[in-house]
Each structure stands twice: as C-alpha cells, then as structure tokens.
Scaffold this active site. Structure first.
Site, mmCIF file in Angstrom:
data_model
loop_
_atom_site.group_PDB
_atom_site.id
_atom_site.type_symbol
_atom_site.label_atom_id
_atom_site.label_comp_id
_atom_site.label_asym_id
_atom_site.label_seq_id
_atom_site.Cartn_x
_atom_site.Cartn_y
_atom_site.Cartn_z
ATOM 1 N N GLY A 1 0.624 -1.212 0.163
ATOM 2 C CA GLY A 1 -0.063 -0.117 0.101
ATOM 3 C C GLY A 1 0.917 1.293 -0.029
ATOM 4 N N TYR B 1 10.477 -0.699 10.138
ATOM 5 C CA TYR B 1 8.935 -1.085 10.408
ATOM 6 C C TYR B 1 9.207 -1.892 11.604
ATOM 7 C CZ TYR B 1 7.512 -0.333 5.397
ATOM 8 O OH TYR B 1 7.488 -0.014 4.274
ATOM 9 N N GLU C 1 -1.817 1.905 6.389
ATOM 10 C CA GLU C 1 -1.861 3.047 5.427
ATOM 11 C C GLU C 1 -2.877 3.984 6.125
ATOM 12 O OE1 GLU C 1 0.272 2.781 3.292
ATOM 13 O OE2 GLU C 1 0.536 0.794 3.318
#
Length: 627
Positions: free
Chosen positions: A296, A406, A323
C-alpha cells in the site's frame, strides 16, 4: 506549536500574503541532522510552498506534458531557487507575465535516482512557471498496456513517488522536509477517469473539454511532503464503504475490493479514538493492477492498495490499517530526511497494530506482532548480525536492512508503552501528533520531545528506556518486547508435527488466515525431499493458491530444494504480480541457487519486466545482475 530550540530549530521566511495566496509557510527544520542528502534543493535560501500542475496525459507517447506553477518563498537577498528534476524535458521557465527566466540543468546523478538540479534565477519573482514534458521511462510512472489490467480493454497509468521518484514528473523540491500544498488539473482521453491524492473538485466523471477529452481538478490545502502527490488514470469505478470512505478499482474488481476493505470505517473510528482527529477529510482507497510494487501507499485521501490483499476473508486488512495509520505518522508528522524513515514506518507499524487490536481483538493483533518479531529476527540475521550498522534505526538514508524500519521501530515504541504503561503512553503520543502536526521531524527531535514531555527528568526511567541505544546503535536492546500469539502457537504445533515426519493431511488448514499460512510455511525445515514437497503441494494446494502471500512463501520453499514441478506456478506468479515484498525473495532465492537458479531467475525477469513498475524492475534487475 511548540518547538524545542536546541534540537528542532526552524526557519520561517515572511512573504507577502498575496504572493503566497495567503497560505502559511510550513515549518522547515534547519538543524544539521535535518539536512537531506537526497535533494539538490537549498530550502534555507528559497523554497517551494505550493505547486499547481496543469498536465495532459498522452497514452500513445507515454508522456505527461504541461505546466507546473511554483510559489516560492525566498530569504532576503536570494537570487535563485534550486529544484529537483530527473530526466524531464524542460521546455521553458518564465515568470507569471511570461518573461523567460534564466535556468540551468545540472548533470544527472543516476546511482540512487537523485536526478539533476534545476537552478532558476528568480529575478525578484515569487512565482515561476515551468513548462515541461516527462519521458516514457520516468521512474515514478508506470504505463500499463490493456492486457496488464483487469479489464484488458484500456491502458492504465499510475504514479509511485516514495521516496524520491516524483522528481521524474514534477519539477519541485523533492524532499520530505519541504512540505508543500498543491493543486492540479489532469486532462485525459474520453472514457478514462483520473484520481489523485487530494480533494476532488469535479465529481467522479470530471468535466468535458472542447477537444473531446476530460479534465479532472484536485487540490490539497494541507502542506504535504512532495512524495505524497500521486495520481492514477484508467477505467475506474467507485463504491462507497461508508460516509467518509470508499474504494476505486477497475469495474470487474470493484465489488471484491469493497468487501475486502469493508471494515475501514471501524478502523477510522478506532484510530481517532487513539490518537486524535483524522485531518484529511475523506479516506478513499484505490486498488491498482497487480504490478503495483508495494502493499500500500499512504497517499493522503487516496490510499493506493495492491490487489494481492484481496483474498475474500479480510485477513490482510492490516495493510489498510497500516496506510490509514500513516495519516498520523508519516503524513501528519513526517521524517525530515530518509535517514529517519523509521519515524514513518516504525510509528505506523505500531499504530497499525493498535488499530487491529481495537477492531479485531488482542489475539489478532498478537498474531501480527508475533510475525513481526520473526521478521525482525530474520532481518537482523540477514543483515550480518546484531553488530551490523544496517540494523540501526537512524543511519545513512535508505541503508536500514530489510523491514527493520518497520519492525525494530515499532518494537521501540512497544517497549516504551510496556515500560511507562499504555494510558500514559497513549496520552503522550496523542499530544505528540498534535504538537508536531503538518511538520517534519528528526530522530533527535523525537527523542528531545520524549524527554521533555514524557520522561521529564526521571533519571531512572531514562536509564530503563535506553533511548539512544534504540535509536542510534545496531542490534536489538535487551528490553525489546516479544508479543506471542496463541493462534500461531497452535500452528507451530502442526508445523512441528510435519517437520517430525507427520502427514500433510494432518495440517488441516481450513479457515486459516494469511498469517497462519505464513507462520507454517516460513517455519518449515528448509531441506525437504521431493516426495514431501509433492505431498505438501497436492494436499494443501499451494501451487494453485489464490493467496499471493501463500504462493510467494511456497515458492521460497520450493526453490530452496530446487523443486522443478513448482516452477510453472512460480513463473506464472512473478509474471502476474509486481509487489516487491512478494517477488524480491523469489528472485534472491533463485540467484542463491547458483548454476541451477540463476538462468531461471534471469529468464523469468526478462519475460516479466515489461509488466513491472520501473522501481520494481530496477530492484529485480539489481538482484539478477541485469542492470
């Protein structure tokens, strides 16, 4: 707005309101750690505050052409502005009255896609007009032939700007720390629909033009980093998913897409309850063709999504939650440079998990966190171990290994939550987003804010958190938090039984979500006999799975064993899907298989590259040595 002077100094240059259309200039960080190595711009001298685009789309020539009008905010005595461009044909640069302005384009730097410096002499102007045309190979743009779309009747075009690709279609200062408002008019052939990452001004069908085309107008009044300006043009339809959300997709995919993302309104409610109001108006989504290179992309008001999340069971809605979370972490508060991309992705991964917990419960959130822990451990190992410099959060731009931005970034925040308690942490984080809304941020600035507004001089807490070690040192500190999942523990038991010689028929994966499949497949012993692989495939239907995550994980296992019966399925997969997360490991694993795998990897790439986004094609080319 509260700015910590020692670590988040800012420059705001006054300008006449009329020249700037009364738009306040966004904050600009000028501390040494906020200097962006990936831009030619000199924003402390002169900077872009607003971009207006008027562009025509030419599918036959694979070009955009038109005018970019830039509002410029210059320091006293400044005579020039430096922009970023990459392989653009600049036709002219003028002032608003049409007088040509002197300009020069520097040499093109291709090693990281830095492009060229476009230096314009201002001659006292507060606005400049750049007439230009893109080239067919623009790194941000993918022009898809009809056969590569779902409908197979019309071509398709989309942009992907992050991190520094938008300079290939917009002449501006392409740096996340130089926030800009924008407006745009896109003129497209009749029968096509244009969408953009801003407020839509002309309805779903746009306006007819005198030359038999259609124009679509958009605007974004919130200042955003330039990489978030995005668009797509194709055979698109729209379906509402709630009062403030909906999904765009090709007509044949629209119903399935709308079902898959049907929980988005619940997610928006959960996100606002956690960390404050959603400040972007609508939250719409666009499901792109399979060549889209990411899961995304958080373009404001219009998240771009890969169709690989559509599995009919909403088990991949974590991508939507991710997102959406970027609407706070990344879009609202943005890393000032790409050395601090963890401030986007680590914050967002943490926030995503909190949304998933609020909507689906603690156990589902635990599944994602447990898998992220596995991914973090694998990335640290593959980076070269805990002493590897690429395991740092703050470092050279683009150098953090794998998905550690992340995984390690989110675990950093989870550690703080666990240490100080969720209520205290949530109150801090909500205030952080308010305090720095629509501003860039650095690691140093974030740590200073933590110390001023959460730690508040508590030396014992400071020592316990080990903030500098998390942010600046390699590896994983001892206070990292491993959240475990009971659901995945049950999968582990089935996996262990198979690894011990048990039959594949005992796995019984009916009803498994994607995360359970991934835990099972990625944890299987890497060395398997052909007979066992055949048993797995025939029993579990791996080569024929409609789940792209399952197909990718199965491909990795098959390649590790040079299992040739799986190659037709793998070939079909890499020719259909362009998402880097799913295809890069396949190419890497093939290349690691030496004389057996290398020719296969190169053959697959040569036959598939025409269907990849330029960024994904370049990534695979690097892997297979075809640059």
């Amino acid at each position: 707005m509260r700015i910590l002077p020692a670590l988040a100094a800012a420059i705001v240059i006054a300008a006449p309101a009329a020249a700037q259309n009364a738009r306040p200039a966004p904050i600009l960080l000028t501390t040494p750690e906020a200097k962006d190595a990936w831009t030619h711009a000199e924003p402390q001298v002169a900077r872009v505050t607003h971009v207006d685009l008027n562009l025509g789309v030419d599918f036959a020539g694979k070009t955009l052409s038109g005018v970019a009008t830039l509002d410029v905010l210059a320091a006293k005595g400044a005579t020039k502005i430096v922009l970023d461009v990459d392989d653009l044909d600049v036709l002219s640069v003028t002032c608003p009255k049409g007088k040509p302005l002197p300009y020069a384009i520097g040499p093109r730097e291709t090693d990281i896609g830095l492009g060229s410096a476009l230096t314009v002499q201002l001659e006292g102007n507060k606005q400049i007009l750049v007439r230009y045309r893109t080239r067919p190979g623009a790194s941000a743009l993918q022009w898809l032939a009809p056969e590569l779309t779902a409908g197979k009747a019309k071509p398709y075009l989309f942009s992907q700007g992050q991190p520094i690709n938008n300079r290939s279609w917009i002449p501006t200062q392409d740096s996340p720390g130089i926030r800009q408002t924008w407006s745009a008019t896109l003129t497209v052939p009749e029968g096509f629909v244009a969408v953009m990452s801003g407020e839509r001004l002309d309805g779903e069908k746009g306006q007819a033009t005198t030359n038999g085309k259609r124009s679509f107008r958009f605007k974004m009044d919130n200042p955003v980093p330039p990489y978030l300006i995005a668009f797509a043009v194709g055979d698109l339809g729209f379906k509402a998913t709630g009062p403030r959300s909906g999904v765009w997709a090709e007509p044949s995919q629209l119903d399935a897409a709308a079902y898959e993302v049907g929980d988005v309104e619940k997610m928006i409610d959960a996100a606002q309850a956690l960390y404050g109001p959603y400040r972007w108006g609508r939250y719409d989504m666009l499901v792109l063709p399979p060549s889209f290179p990411y899961g995304g992309m958080e373009n404001p008001t219009l998240t771009f999504l890969t169709p690989t999340i559509i599995t009919g069971d909403r088990s991949n809605t974590d991508v939507v939650a991710h997102e959406l979370a970027h609407s706070w972490s990344g879009n609202l508060v943005t890393n000032a440079t790409w050395s601090d991309s963890w401030l986007n992705e680590g914050f967002t991964t943490y926030f995503e998990n909190r949304i998933m917990e609020a909507v689906y419960g603690k156990e589902r959130a635990a599944m994602y966190a447990d898998l992220d822990w596995d991914g973090m451990q694998k990335d640290i190992k593959d980076a070269g171990g805990p002493d590897a410099a690429t395991t740092r959060l703050h470092g050279d731009p683009g150098a953090t290994f794998g998905q550690l931005d992340y995984f390690k970034g989110s675990n950093f925040l989870k550690m703080i939550e666990t240490t100080v308690g969720r209520p205290k942490w949530d109150a801090y984080l909500r205030s952080y987003f308010d305090r720095h809304a629509f501003q860039p941020q650095t690691t140093a600035g974030f740590l200073a804010d933590l110390r001023a507004n959460l730690i508040k001089g508590d030396k014992a807490l400071e020592a316990k958190l080990e903030l500098d070690r998390w942010a600046y040192q390699p590896g994983l500190p001892d206070n990292a938090v491993h959240v475990t999942s009971a659901t995945l523990a049950a999968v582990d038991a089935k996996r262990a039984a198979f690894n011990a010689g048990g039959p594949a028929s005992a796995v019984q994966p009916s009803g498994w979500a994607t995360q359970q499949w991934l835990r099972f497949l990625t944890g299987l012993r890497r060395q398997q006999t052909p007979a066992r692989l055949k048993e797995l495939d025939e029993t579990l239907g791996l080569s024929a799975s409609n789940n792209a995550y399952v197909r990718s994980a199965w491909a990795e296992l098959a390649i590790a064993n040079r299992y040739e019966p799986a190659l037709p399925s793998i070939e079909a997969f890499v020719k259909r899907v362009g998402r880097g997360l799913l295809i890069y490991p396949i190419y890497k694993d093939l290349m690691a298989q030496g004389d057996w795998g290398k020719p296969i990897a190169r053959k697959f790439y040569e036959e598939a590259k025409a269907g990849y986004h330029p960024g994904a094609a370049a990534g695979v080319a690097k892997i297979v040595g075809a640059e």
